[in-house]
Scaffold this active site. Structure first.
Site, PDB file in Angstrom:
ATOM      1  N   GLU A  81       0.808  -1.220   0.000  1.00 18.42           N
ATOM      2  CA  GLU A  81       0.000   0.000   0.000  1.00 18.42           C
ATOM      3  C   GLU A  81       0.840   1.269   0.000  1.00 18.42           C
ATOM      4  O   GLU A  81       0.626   2.163  -0.815  1.00 18.42           O
ATOM      5  CB  GLU A  81      -0.936   0.015   1.207  1.00 18.42           C
ATOM      6  CG  GLU A  81      -1.781   1.288   1.254  1.00 18.42           C
ATOM      7  CD  GLU A  81      -2.811   1.306   2.362  1.00 18.42           C
ATOM      8  OE1 GLU A  81      -3.683   2.181   2.316  1.00 18.42           O
ATOM      9  OE2 GLU A  81      -2.742   0.446   3.258  1.00 18.42           O
ATOM     10  N   ASP A 101      -0.660  -5.123   3.086  1.00 15.91           N
ATOM     11  CA  ASP A 101      -1.240  -3.940   3.720  1.00 15.91           C
ATOM     12  C   ASP A 101      -0.680  -3.898   5.142  1.00 15.91           C
ATOM     13  O   ASP A 101      -1.066  -4.707   5.986  1.00 15.91           O
ATOM     14  CB  ASP A 101      -2.764  -4.017   3.752  1.00 15.91           C
ATOM     15  CG  ASP A 101      -3.406  -2.694   4.171  1.00 15.91           C
ATOM     16  OD1 ASP A 101      -2.685  -1.838   4.726  1.00 15.91           O
ATOM     17  OD2 ASP A 101      -4.610  -2.524   3.949  1.00 15.91           O
ATOM     18  N   ILE A 103      -0.939  -1.727   7.715  1.00 13.52           N
ATOM     19  CA  ILE A 103      -1.970  -1.446   8.723  1.00 13.52           C
ATOM     20  C   ILE A 103      -3.282  -1.229   7.988  1.00 13.52           C
ATOM     21  O   ILE A 103      -3.467  -0.213   7.328  1.00 13.52           O
ATOM     22  CB  ILE A 103      -1.654  -0.205   9.577  1.00 13.52           C
ATOM     23  CG1 ILE A 103      -0.319  -0.355  10.316  1.00 13.52           C
ATOM     24  CG2 ILE A 103      -2.787   0.036  10.583  1.00 13.52           C
ATOM     25  CD1 ILE A 103       0.041   0.851  11.182  1.00 13.52           C
ATOM     26  N   ASP A 104      -4.161  -2.194   8.080  1.00 14.23           N
ATOM     27  CA  ASP A 104      -5.509  -1.979   7.540  1.00 14.23           C
ATOM     28  C   ASP A 104      -6.370  -1.454   8.674  1.00 14.23           C
ATOM     29  O   ASP A 104      -6.511  -2.105   9.719  1.00 14.23           O
ATOM     30  CB  ASP A 104      -6.097  -3.277   6.989  1.00 14.23           C
ATOM     31  CG  ASP A 104      -7.450  -3.006   6.353  1.00 14.23           C
ATOM     32  OD1 ASP A 104      -7.509  -2.163   5.450  1.00 14.23           O
ATOM     33  OD2 ASP A 104      -8.441  -3.612   6.789  1.00 14.23           O
ATOM     34  N   THR A 106      -6.059   2.264   9.199  1.00 14.60           N
ATOM     35  CA  THR A 106      -5.167   3.318   9.696  1.00 14.60           C
ATOM     36  C   THR A 106      -5.940   4.417  10.424  1.00 14.60           C
ATOM     37  O   THR A 106      -5.483   4.935  11.442  1.00 14.60           O
ATOM     38  CB  THR A 106      -4.332   3.910   8.544  1.00 14.60           C
ATOM     39  OG1 THR A 106      -3.509   2.884   7.988  1.00 14.60           O
ATOM     40  CG2 THR A 106      -3.431   5.032   9.040  1.00 14.60           C
ATOM     41  N   ASP A 231      -5.956  -4.727   0.261  1.00 19.38           N
ATOM     42  CA  ASP A 231      -7.045  -4.940   1.222  1.00 19.38           C
ATOM     43  C   ASP A 231      -7.707  -6.299   1.026  1.00 19.38           C
ATOM     44  O   ASP A 231      -8.319  -6.837   1.947  1.00 19.38           O
ATOM     45  CB  ASP A 231      -8.136  -3.869   1.060  1.00 19.38           C
ATOM     46  CG  ASP A 231      -7.633  -2.462   1.283  1.00 19.38           C
ATOM     47  OD1 ASP A 231      -7.081  -2.196   2.356  1.00 19.38           O
ATOM     48  OD2 ASP A 231      -7.800  -1.634   0.377  1.00 19.38           O
TER      49      ASP A 231
END
Length: 288
Positions: A81, A101, A103-104, A106, A231
């Site tokens: 990402e 990803d 930190i999904d 954020t 994601d």
């Protein structure tokens, strides 16, 4: 209990075993970093909009995951990402490819709202082989491997068998775009599902964890426009291995790079959701 990728009955070995184990260990390490940082002060920046946030922890975790994997698997490719946000091209080739990803959720992370995850998917020949998602605050490790089932902390996952939209709990996400036309379509889609008498529509701020809830049978369907491949990649394997369906909002096969998805426990439910939706146009990931 220490999170485990698979239960004791799952067969050992197989293709890409080293890659899978590396993903599990890195997800757990990343989760420790994120969990510690959750309560600390953060330096927050924006990307495509005021609601599209990034922190130094996003960059730190992505750097850790990619550097470790590059050292172990130097011939592999990466789609991630924050690298994409910095201008890296998103191209899914036949080469072994990690889709990350860091930190999904954020925005949740910035506000110390605990629905936050790290997601690592892996594809070969443009086919998803496995996915690893770690819910950092609840220490839940979700895994799925093609042909070998889906698990959460060693317990096998199974999707809901619901086919009636009037008995469904549906999950979605708002996305970063907040222009009036996009918001109007987003709210219209929620209204359409509520008019169809869905039990409820939920927005939890983490698409990967919403999709894991679907895989575990805690929700019946999910849809989103603007969902990126990082994601979606890991969660797609987990849902499919839990017996669910992941497809395009048109009702056709999923295109991982199209930024459109409907997922459900049954094909009947997925088609009902797809037919109820108005399309919200987003660019493809491979155009980034």
């Amino acid at each position: 209990m220490k999170p485990s990728g698979e239960d004791q009955a799952a067969p050992a070995g197989g293709p890409w075993e080293d890659c899978f184990e590396a993903a599990v260990q890195l997800a757990l390490r990343a989760g420790q970093i994120i969990r510690k940082a959750l309560s600390e002060e953060k330096r927050v920046s924006t990307k495509t909009s005021a609601a599209d946030l990034v922190t130094e922890t996003d960059h730190l975790v992505e750097g850790l995951i990619i550097s470790e994997l590059q050292e172990r698997f130097p011939s592999h490719r990466f789609i991630a990402e924050e690298s994409a946000a910095a201008g890296a091209k998103c191209v899914l080739t036949p080469s072994p490819t990690w889709i990350v990803d860091p930190i999904d959720g954020t925005c949740n992370f910035v506000h110390r709202f605990p629905t936050v995850a790290v997601s690592i998917g892996f594809a070969v020949d443009q086919e998803l082989e496995f996915g690893v998602i770690y819910h950092c605050t609840e220490e839940r490790l979700y895994t799925g491997r093609r042909g070998r089932g889906a698990f959460c902390n060693g317990q096998r996952l199974q999707v809901s068998g619901e086919t009636d939209i009037s008995k469904a709990l549906v999950l979605t996400e708002i996305g970063p775009r907040r222009d009036p036309a996009t918001l109007k379509l987003f709210l219209s889609n929620m209204e359409r599902l509520l008019h169809a008498k869905a039990h409820g529509v939920r927005v939890i701020g983490s698409s990967t964890l919403a999709l894991c809830h679907l895989a575990s049978g805690a929700a019946d369907a999910y849809y989103q426009f603007g969902l990126h491949c990082w994601d979606l990649a890991a969660a797609t394997v987990i849902i499919r291995e839990a017996g669910g369906i992941v497809m395009d909002t048109s009702g056709g096969p999923l295109d991982l790079m199209s930024c459109r998805v409907v997922a459900a426990g049954t094909r009947e439910m997925a088609m009902l959701i797809a037919q109820a939706l108005q399309t919200i146009n987003y660019g493809r990931d491979d155009e980034k």
